[in-house]
Design a protein around this motif. Structure first.
Motif, PDB file in Angstrom:
ATOM      1  N   ASP A  57       0.851  -1.184   0.000  1.00  0.00           N
ATOM      2  CA  ASP A  57       0.000   0.000   0.000  1.00  0.00           C
ATOM      3  C   ASP A  57       0.892   1.241   0.000  1.00  0.00           C
ATOM      4  O   ASP A  57       1.900   1.286   0.703  1.00  0.00           O
ATOM      5  CB  ASP A  57      -0.890  -0.027   1.251  1.00  0.00           C
ATOM      6  N   ILE A  58       0.533   2.214  -0.773  1.00  0.00           N
ATOM      7  CA  ILE A  58       1.328   3.440  -0.865  1.00  0.00           C
ATOM      8  C   ILE A  58       1.193   4.280   0.406  1.00  0.00           C
ATOM      9  O   ILE A  58       2.157   4.865   0.881  1.00  0.00           O
ATOM     10  CB  ILE A  58       0.903   4.269  -2.094  1.00  0.00           C
ATOM     11  N   HIS A  59      -0.006   4.345   0.963  1.00  0.00           N
ATOM     12  CA  HIS A  59      -0.268   5.175   2.145  1.00  0.00           C
ATOM     13  C   HIS A  59      -0.527   4.290   3.353  1.00  0.00           C
ATOM     14  O   HIS A  59      -1.567   3.649   3.447  1.00  0.00           O
ATOM     15  CB  HIS A  59      -1.472   6.083   1.899  1.00  0.00           C
ATOM     16  N   MET A  60       0.437   4.270   4.262  1.00  0.00           N
ATOM     17  CA  MET A  60       0.315   3.452   5.471  1.00  0.00           C
ATOM     18  C   MET A  60       0.393   4.363   6.692  1.00  0.00           C
ATOM     19  O   MET A  60       0.913   5.470   6.619  1.00  0.00           O
ATOM     20  CB  MET A  60       1.447   2.421   5.540  1.00  0.00           C
ATOM     21  N   CYS A  61      -0.092   3.865   7.818  1.00  0.00           N
ATOM     22  CA  CYS A  61      -0.057   4.633   9.061  1.00  0.00           C
ATOM     23  C   CYS A  61       1.370   4.882   9.540  1.00  0.00           C
ATOM     24  O   CYS A  61       1.656   5.910  10.136  1.00  0.00           O
ATOM     25  CB  CYS A  61      -0.835   3.904  10.160  1.00  0.00           C
ATOM     26  N   ASP A  62       2.283   3.946   9.280  1.00  0.00           N
ATOM     27  CA  ASP A  62       3.646   4.067   9.793  1.00  0.00           C
ATOM     28  C   ASP A  62       4.675   4.454   8.725  1.00  0.00           C
ATOM     29  O   ASP A  62       5.864   4.237   8.884  1.00  0.00           O
ATOM     30  CB  ASP A  62       4.074   2.789  10.517  1.00  0.00           C
ATOM     31  N   GLY A  63       4.224   5.054   7.631  1.00  0.00           N
ATOM     32  CA  GLY A  63       5.132   5.499   6.584  1.00  0.00           C
ATOM     33  C   GLY A  63       4.496   5.333   5.215  1.00  0.00           C
ATOM     34  O   GLY A  63       3.297   5.106   5.099  1.00  0.00           O
ATOM     35  N   THR A  64       5.319   5.435   4.172  1.00  0.00           N
ATOM     36  CA  THR A  64       4.792   5.250   2.822  1.00  0.00           C
ATOM     37  C   THR A  64       5.423   4.035   2.168  1.00  0.00           C
ATOM     38  O   THR A  64       6.539   3.636   2.510  1.00  0.00           O
ATOM     39  CB  THR A  64       5.067   6.478   1.925  1.00  0.00           C
ATOM     40  N   GLY A  65       4.695   3.479   1.241  1.00  0.00           N
ATOM     41  CA  GLY A  65       5.212   2.350   0.490  1.00  0.00           C
ATOM     42  C   GLY A  65       6.460   2.710  -0.296  1.00  0.00           C
ATOM     43  O   GLY A  65       7.323   1.878  -0.523  1.00  0.00           O
ATOM     44  N   ALA A  70      12.311   1.838  -1.072  1.00  0.00           N
ATOM     45  CA  ALA A  70      13.703   2.311  -1.074  1.00  0.00           C
ATOM     46  C   ALA A  70      14.533   1.530  -0.061  1.00  0.00           C
ATOM     47  O   ALA A  70      15.673   1.143  -0.346  1.00  0.00           O
ATOM     48  CB  ALA A  70      13.749   3.802  -0.781  1.00  0.00           C
ATOM     49  N   LYS A  71      13.986   1.274   1.114  1.00  0.00           N
ATOM     50  CA  LYS A  71      14.683   0.503   2.143  1.00  0.00           C
ATOM     51  C   LYS A  71      14.947  -0.924   1.656  1.00  0.00           C
ATOM     52  O   LYS A  71      16.043  -1.452   1.808  1.00  0.00           O
ATOM     53  CB  LYS A  71      13.857   0.490   3.431  1.00  0.00           C
ATOM     54  N   VAL A  83       8.754  -5.133  -6.362  1.00  0.00           N
ATOM     55  CA  VAL A  83       7.797  -4.495  -5.468  1.00  0.00           C
ATOM     56  C   VAL A  83       6.791  -3.733  -6.324  1.00  0.00           C
ATOM     57  O   VAL A  83       7.162  -2.966  -7.210  1.00  0.00           O
ATOM     58  CB  VAL A  83       8.493  -3.520  -4.500  1.00  0.00           C
ATOM     59  N   ILE A  84       5.514  -3.955  -6.029  1.00  0.00           N
ATOM     60  CA  ILE A  84       4.430  -3.274  -6.740  1.00  0.00           C
ATOM     61  C   ILE A  84       3.661  -2.435  -5.739  1.00  0.00           C
ATOM     62  O   ILE A  84       3.120  -2.962  -4.763  1.00  0.00           O
ATOM     63  CB  ILE A  84       3.488  -4.286  -7.426  1.00  0.00           C
ATOM     64  N   GLY A  85       3.622  -1.134  -5.972  1.00  0.00           N
ATOM     65  CA  GLY A  85       2.856  -0.235  -5.112  1.00  0.00           C
ATOM     66  C   GLY A  85       1.407  -0.209  -5.551  1.00  0.00           C
ATOM     67  O   GLY A  85       1.093  -0.260  -6.741  1.00  0.00           O
ATOM     68  N   CYS A  86       0.527  -0.155  -4.580  1.00  0.00           N
ATOM     69  CA  CYS A  86      -0.904  -0.099  -4.889  1.00  0.00           C
ATOM     70  C   CYS A  86      -1.611   0.718  -3.812  1.00  0.00           C
ATOM     71  O   CYS A  86      -1.086   0.927  -2.726  1.00  0.00           O
ATOM     72  CB  CYS A  86      -1.504  -1.501  -4.987  1.00  0.00           C
ATOM     73  N   SER A  87      -2.780   1.183  -4.138  1.00  0.00           N
ATOM     74  CA  SER A  87      -3.547   1.952  -3.167  1.00  0.00           C
ATOM     75  C   SER A  87      -5.025   1.799  -3.495  1.00  0.00           C
ATOM     76  O   SER A  87      -5.399   1.743  -4.671  1.00  0.00           O
ATOM     77  CB  SER A  87      -3.150   3.422  -3.220  1.00  0.00           C
ATOM     78  N   VAL A  88      -5.825   1.702  -2.470  1.00  0.00           N
ATOM     79  CA  VAL A  88      -7.267   1.575  -2.643  1.00  0.00           C
ATOM     80  C   VAL A  88      -7.939   2.716  -1.899  1.00  0.00           C
ATOM     81  O   VAL A  88      -7.648   2.970  -0.731  1.00  0.00           O
ATOM     82  CB  VAL A  88      -7.778   0.220  -2.084  1.00  0.00           C
ATOM     83  N   THR A  89      -8.797   3.418  -2.598  1.00  0.00           N
ATOM     84  CA  THR A  89      -9.590   4.462  -1.975  1.00  0.00           C
ATOM     85  C   THR A  89     -11.050   4.137  -2.234  1.00  0.00           C
ATOM     86  O   THR A  89     -11.429   3.798  -3.364  1.00  0.00           O
ATOM     87  CB  THR A  89      -9.256   5.841  -2.592  1.00  0.00           C
TER      88      THR A  89
END
Length: 93
Positions: A57-65, A70-71, A83-89
């Motif tokens: 998930d791109i937007h997480m409570c403890d940081g960003t995807g 990068a880490k 790694v595949i970034g995704c986000s659901v709204t």
């Protein structure tokens, strides 16, 4: 199907409903669903389990995807994992 022969996919998302759905999809489509609801735990799972691919998930409570990706790419144990970034709204009425 033997679990060792199934592809491993790590899904990192703080939405527990989506991670539960992903787990069910793994059973239906024969992949081993590794689940994490935090970036810290996801990193630990990635190092230990060495999944074939990571969905995050791109937007997480403890940081960003993006920060997490990068880490991952700086660590020799995980740099090779796609790694595949995704986000659901969604909106409820």
């Amino acid at each position: 199907m033997d679990a060792s022969a199934m592809p491993k996919i790590l899904y990192i998302d703080d939405n527990k409903s989506l991670t539960k759905l992903f787990f069910c999809l793994g059973e239906e489509y024969h992949f081993q669903a590794l689940i994490s609801n935090s970036l810290t735990e996801g990193l630990e799972i990635a190092i230990k389990e060495k999944p074939d691919v990571i969905l995050i998930d791109i937007h997480m409570c403890d940081g960003t995807g993006l920060q997490y990706t990068a880490k991952l790419k700086t660590l020799k144990e995980t740099a090779h994992i796609p790694v595949i970034g995704c986000s659901v709204t969604y909106f409820e009425d």
